[in-house]
Design an enzyme around this catalytic site. Structure first.
Site, mmCIF file in Angstrom:
data_model
loop_
_atom_site.group_PDB
_atom_site.id
_atom_site.type_symbol
_atom_site.label_atom_id
_atom_site.label_comp_id
_atom_site.label_asym_id
_atom_site.label_seq_id
_atom_site.Cartn_x
_atom_site.Cartn_y
_atom_site.Cartn_z
ATOM 1 N N GLU A 166 -30.556 -59.131 -47.101
ATOM 2 C CA GLU A 166 -29.252 -59.317 -46.457
ATOM 3 C C GLU A 166 -28.159 -58.506 -47.146
ATOM 4 O O GLU A 166 -27.330 -57.879 -46.483
ATOM 5 C CB GLU A 166 -28.871 -60.798 -46.416
ATOM 6 C CG GLU A 166 -29.616 -61.603 -45.384
ATOM 7 C CD GLU A 166 -29.237 -61.262 -43.942
ATOM 8 O OE1 GLU A 166 -28.180 -60.644 -43.706
ATOM 9 O OE2 GLU A 166 -30.005 -61.639 -43.040
ATOM 10 N N GLU B 259 -26.071 -55.515 -45.246
ATOM 11 C CA GLU B 259 -24.640 -55.688 -45.010
ATOM 12 C C GLU B 259 -23.750 -54.867 -45.932
ATOM 13 O O GLU B 259 -22.567 -54.701 -45.644
ATOM 14 C CB GLU B 259 -24.286 -57.177 -45.101
ATOM 15 C CG GLU B 259 -24.959 -57.967 -43.998
ATOM 16 C CD GLU B 259 -24.661 -59.453 -44.020
ATOM 17 O OE1 GLU B 259 -23.950 -59.927 -44.933
ATOM 18 O OE2 GLU B 259 -25.150 -60.141 -43.106
ATOM 19 N N ASP C 171 -20.199 -79.802 -43.378
ATOM 20 C CA ASP C 171 -19.202 -78.835 -43.848
ATOM 21 C C ASP C 171 -19.706 -77.399 -43.733
ATOM 22 O O ASP C 171 -18.920 -76.460 -43.830
ATOM 23 C CB ASP C 171 -18.818 -79.106 -45.305
ATOM 24 C CG ASP C 171 -17.957 -80.348 -45.457
ATOM 25 O OD1 ASP C 171 -17.383 -80.810 -44.434
ATOM 26 O OD2 ASP C 171 -17.870 -80.869 -46.578
ATOM 27 N N GLU D 293 -15.671 -54.186 -42.887
ATOM 28 C CA GLU D 293 -14.993 -53.859 -44.142
ATOM 29 C C GLU D 293 -15.648 -54.611 -45.290
ATOM 30 O O GLU D 293 -16.016 -55.777 -45.158
ATOM 31 C CB GLU D 293 -13.521 -54.264 -44.049
ATOM 32 C CG GLU D 293 -12.695 -53.965 -45.265
ATOM 33 C CD GLU D 293 -11.241 -54.406 -45.123
ATOM 34 O OE1 GLU D 293 -10.471 -54.109 -46.054
ATOM 35 O OE2 GLU D 293 -10.877 -55.046 -44.118
#
Length: 165
Positions: A64, A68, A86, A122
């Protein structure tokens, strides 16, 4: 989205599903934390994503972070394990998930900030004291170098009294 999750979504639509996931804390030499902005109105996040079938959590965080950020990392320490309400999230397309997250402290081995996938608009390093609000409510102390000495288990101790009265 992997083929596995595509097939699952074909069956359940936007309904809430469990998603075993990973997140990586990646720091520069100054100790600043790398965050990702997807550019779609979501809040900033750690490099993170779903664990694929047949993949160990440590392997998933390496994959990952690479996809990314363009950085090759090595997970050095498990910092925390998170889940429950949560850590529910609804994507802009309506898909609902409840993450079960393994958070790793990662060390950069090589690479340059250059996302491999199209999920990142970004990338920016932030001082742990000046980080923006994140999409998920991780405990702030885990982002400082001093604050992650012990494995963090997210749970409500009062749960014991509710269950075992």
């Amino acid at each position: 989205m992997s083929e596995y999750y595509q097939k699952l979504r074909e069956k359940v639509g936007n309904e809430l599903i469990f998603m075993p996931s990973v997140a990586g804390i990646v720091r520069n030499k100054a100790g600043d934390v790398l965050l990702q902005n997807k550019g779609n109105g979501e809040k900033w996040s750690l490099p993170a994503g779903a664990i694929e079938l047949g993949e160990a959590p440590a392997e998933a965080v390496v994959r990952e972070v690479w996809e990314e950020t363009g950085l090759l990392v090595v997970p050095k320490k498990l910092l925390g394990v998170f889940g429950e309400k949560d850590y529910r999230y609804q994507y802009p397309n309506g898909h609902q998930v409840e993450y079960n997250i393994f958070m790793f402290d990662c060390e950069i081995q090589s690479g340059e900030l250059n996302p491999i996938d199209n999920e990142t608009a970004e990338l920016r390093y932030f001082s742990p004291d000046l980080m923006p609000e994140l999409a998920l409510p991780y405990p702030k102390h885990l982002f400082s170098l001093e604050g992650n000495a012990e494995l963090y288990f997210q749970w409500d101790e009062q749960w014991l009294t509710r269950i075992f009265k």
